[in-house]
Write an enzyme that holds these catalytic residues in place. Sequence first.
Site, short mmCIF file in Angstrom:
data_model
loop_
_atom_site.label_atom_id
_atom_site.label_comp_id
_atom_site.label_asym_id
_atom_site.label_seq_id
_atom_site.Cartn_x
_atom_site.Cartn_y
_atom_site.Cartn_z
N ASN A 209 29.67 2.17 55.72
CA ASN A 209 29.19 2.21 54.34
C ASN A 209 30.07 1.31 53.48
OD1 ASN A 209 31.47 3.85 53.21
ND2 ASN A 209 30.71 5.29 54.76
N ASP A 305 32.66 18.13 59.36
CA ASP A 305 33.06 17.98 57.96
C ASP A 305 34.56 18.26 57.88
OD1 ASP A 305 33.66 18.43 55.21
OD2 ASP A 305 31.52 18.66 54.84
N ILE A 306 35.32 17.19 57.71
CA ILE A 306 36.79 17.28 57.78
C ILE A 306 37.32 18.15 56.63
CG2 ILE A 306 38.92 15.93 57.79
CD1 ILE A 306 37.19 13.56 58.86
N PHE A 322 36.00 14.79 47.02
CA PHE A 322 35.30 13.80 46.20
C PHE A 322 33.82 13.92 46.45
CE2 PHE A 322 37.65 10.60 43.81
CZ PHE A 322 38.92 11.11 43.98
N LYS A 336 28.65 21.47 45.52
CA LYS A 336 29.50 21.00 46.62
C LYS A 336 30.86 21.69 46.61
CE LYS A 336 28.42 17.05 48.01
NZ LYS A 336 28.12 15.64 48.10
N LYS A 340 32.03 23.88 49.80
CA LYS A 340 33.21 23.50 50.59
C LYS A 340 34.39 24.43 50.31
CE LYS A 340 31.79 18.73 51.12
NZ LYS A 340 31.82 17.96 52.36
#
Length: 398
Positions: A209, A305-306, A322, A336, A340
């Site tokens: 990306n 998902d780290i 972020f 989010k 998370k």
Amino acid sequence: MEQARQKRIVLGITGGIAAYKAAELARLLVKQGIEVQVAMTEAACHFITPATMQALTGRPVLVNQWDAADNGMAHIDSSRAADAIVIAPATADFIAKLAHGQADDLLSTLCLARNCALLVAPAMNKQMWGNPATQRNIEQLERDGVALLGPASGVQACGEEGMGRMLEAEQLAQDILAVFQPKLLSGVKVLLTAGPTYEAIDAVRGITNRSSGKMGYALAQAALELGAEVVLISGPTALNKPHGAQVVNVSSAAEMFEAVKQQVADAGIFIGVAAVADYRVAQASEQKIKKGDGSLTLELVPNPDILSYVAGLPKPPFCVGFAAESEQLHEHARAKRQAKRIPLLAANLAQAAIGTDDNELALFDDTGEHVLPRADKLTLARQLMLHVLKLYQPGAKQ
Ligand code: C5P
């Protein structure tokens, strides 16, 4: 910038055309409440007058070591009183002198006699900058613990374009003020992920990306300025390693995850800035895939998902995430943060943030939303770290 009050800087000016920017730099530092004592080389006086610098700083300028009106010890006295010496602009010649410990004029003597930080802002033609002799001298200065401010790349006074331009006064003032930041994160390990990931399709192709890594590297820099031990796990970027950080270079999300697992145990703060690919190719081909007549289907499987993994550890570090959204920024960001389970999330509009030099952020925490208005990424990073400092409680289960 409260902390910068009462500080004293010796601003050394050497003989290059960028000397005119030193006037603006002096003005900005004085405006921040810093006492600025200017010392100029004879050559610098051909580009800008001591009278200009005296008018801006309110102090007589030191030029000649032999006509000091006081006790003839101007170099020792000025060094003793200084919290930092800043050389802006620093010519190739002056850098060579510093690298070799020469002291044949007032300014070089003052640098050799110092007992404080030395910051050097190089300014020269791109050939002079690229010359191996200059590069050797620069490496020597870095080994000696001298902080380098720039140079930048761009159009030069000689009409050429390339590396060697002195940073703008505004940027230099910010970097100088950062030296005076209280070391509030001393003894704290800050672990960051930054940049894109690269998910191989075959031996030569991959999915990636447009993340440049700039925001993550700026945060690493801001954490270093606060005295933190910084470990930066970086996907592929074209950026210079922040001085003083340990950088672990990785390529894929899986490699990034492994590196984070190895580093996270003693981290006090984790900041996930990387634009981690959500999917990887299920079976990357070891050989280059040959073109066929029909369509090609790639099966994609989700990446770990780290950030969620780190936030879900039994004793997680303080986690910052972020979110880059292309629409409905606020709603998505709030959701989010909840999903998370992280105390702080910084959200930006993807269109405005990816690959650019500046950005604007909305921070979401337990108390609500805090907007950091548009600024360059290092300024935002410093503001974000100050916000982290307000929320971070060492030792607490976050
Ligand atoms: O869910 P989304 O990808 O939008 O979340 C972005 C945040 O999660 C960023 O902080 C990013 O670094 C992190 N992240 C991660 N591992 C992933 C995906 C995102 O750490 N696989």
